[in-house]
Each structure stands twice: as structure tokens, then as C-alpha cells.
Design a protein around this motif. Sequence first.
Motif, short mmCIF file in Angstrom:
data_model
loop_
_atom_site.label_atom_id
_atom_site.label_comp_id
_atom_site.label_asym_id
_atom_site.label_seq_id
_atom_site.Cartn_x
_atom_site.Cartn_y
_atom_site.Cartn_z
N THR A 93 5.15 8.00 36.85
CA THR A 93 5.47 9.30 35.54
C THR A 93 5.95 8.59 34.11
N LEU A 94 5.72 7.12 34.58
CA LEU A 94 5.42 6.40 33.71
C LEU A 94 4.27 6.45 33.03
N PHE A 95 3.40 6.67 33.97
CA PHE A 95 1.91 6.67 33.61
C PHE A 95 1.98 7.73 32.97
N THR A 96 1.94 9.17 33.24
CA THR A 96 2.01 10.78 32.57
C THR A 96 2.63 10.88 31.58
N ILE A 97 3.77 10.04 31.51
CA ILE A 97 4.15 9.93 29.29
C ILE A 97 3.30 9.72 28.71
N PHE A 98 3.21 8.42 29.44
CA PHE A 98 2.08 7.84 28.41
C PHE A 98 0.84 8.20 28.24
N ALA A 99 0.36 8.43 29.18
CA ALA A 99 -1.27 9.17 29.33
C ALA A 99 -0.94 9.57 28.33
N VAL A 100 -0.52 10.93 27.89
CA VAL A 100 -0.47 12.99 27.09
C VAL A 100 0.66 11.62 25.88
N GLY A 101 1.50 11.08 25.76
CA GLY A 101 1.18 10.54 23.94
C GLY A 101 0.38 10.04 23.50
N CYS A 102 -0.65 9.07 24.21
CA CYS A 102 -1.61 8.14 23.76
C CYS A 102 -2.85 9.11 23.56
N VAL A 103 -3.48 10.44 24.26
CA VAL A 103 -3.93 11.54 23.96
C VAL A 103 -3.38 12.00 22.97
N GLY A 104 -2.26 12.54 22.61
CA GLY A 104 -1.74 13.98 21.98
C GLY A 104 -1.81 12.34 20.43
N LEU A 105 -1.31 11.48 20.52
CA LEU A 105 -1.36 10.33 18.92
C LEU A 105 -2.69 10.22 19.02
N SER A 106 -4.46 10.15 19.98
CA SER A 106 -5.81 9.89 19.59
C SER A 106 -5.73 11.07 18.95
N LEU A 107 -5.19 12.25 19.04
CA LEU A 107 -6.13 13.67 18.60
C LEU A 107 -5.35 13.87 17.28
N TYR A 108 -4.56 13.30 17.75
CA TYR A 108 -3.32 14.06 15.81
C TYR A 108 -4.12 12.90 14.55
N LEU A 109 -4.54 11.27 15.33
CA LEU A 109 -4.65 10.52 14.12
C LEU A 109 -6.12 10.58 13.44
N LEU A 110 -7.00 10.58 14.40
CA LEU A 110 -8.76 10.56 14.42
C LEU A 110 -9.36 11.75 13.23
N PRO A 111 -9.20 13.14 13.56
CA PRO A 111 -9.59 13.89 11.76
C PRO A 111 -9.06 13.38 10.98
N ARG A 112 -7.32 12.82 11.01
CA ARG A 112 -6.81 12.21 9.45
C ARG A 112 -7.21 10.54 9.32
N LEU A 113 -7.66 9.98 9.95
CA LEU A 113 -7.85 8.74 9.62
C LEU A 113 -9.92 9.04 9.05
N LYS A 114 -10.34 10.29 10.19
CA LYS A 114 -11.87 9.96 9.35
C LYS A 114 -11.58 10.68 7.48
N GLY A 115 -10.26 11.74 7.31
CA GLY A 115 -10.73 12.26 6.16
C GLY A 115 -10.14 11.01 5.22
#
Length: 133
Positions: A93-115
Motif C-alpha cells: 500500500t505504501l509503495f503504491t501510494i508513493f509510486a503514484v505520488g512520485c510519478v504524478g509530481l514528476s510529470l507536473y514539475l518537469l515541463p514547468r521547471l523546463k519553462g
Amino acid sequence: MQRNIDTAQAEPKDRARWPAMRRGWRGKCPNCGSGPLLKSYLKVNHDCAVCREEFHHHRADDGPAYLTILLVGHLMAPTLHLAFVTWRPEPLTLFTIFAVGCVGLSLYLLPRLKGAMIGFQWAKGMGGFASST
């Protein structure tokens, strides 16, 4: 005397750094704030459709990815520790929640940090942005 004139002309004009980075974070042109900076998830437009500022000579390279890893790691590692110590969930459960959280946060931040990084380069006149008006 001639040397001082040449170095003064070689320096880019003073551009505001924080507004340019905020415009880049929003995916807009760091110059005018209206035209789109990115044409897909991470692909940078050749130039701005509104003010014709050229973007093709940016050098963001791996910088946004490193910043994303740094931010996600520093946000999620203490949160993971806190969640484990406080609630003691099942490991899957812990792995699933944090894996989804890490992927989601990474996908959100990457284009914004590039800009934001392209906005910073534009404001500081780095690379080919120095010769732009």
C-alpha cells in the motif's frame, strides 16, 4: 577606451529574472508572456507566435530533470518516513501510494521547471539569447 565600448555592447540588456521565470513556469514566452513556450509536453517552440522571440537556441538539456529529481526526492522522502512511522501501512500500500505520488509530481514539475529554466536563460542572456532584442 575602445575595449570598454566593445564589452558594454557585448553585454545583454538588463531583463527581469523572476517575471521571466514565472512566465516560463506557466509555459508562456519569457519575453511577452502571451505566446506558448512549449508545443508539446517538453518540445520547445522554435519562436514565439506573438512577439517572434526565438527559443531554438535554449540549453535546458538535463537541468529540468535534475531539478525535478531533487525536488521530488526532498518532498517525498520525509513524507514517506512520516507516513511509515505514523500509520505503519502495509508495504504494498505504501509503495503504491508513493509510486503514484512520485510519478504524478514528476510529470507536473518537469515541463514547468523546463519553462522556468528557459526563462532564466532568456533573462540572463545566456547562449543565443544575448543577441536577441
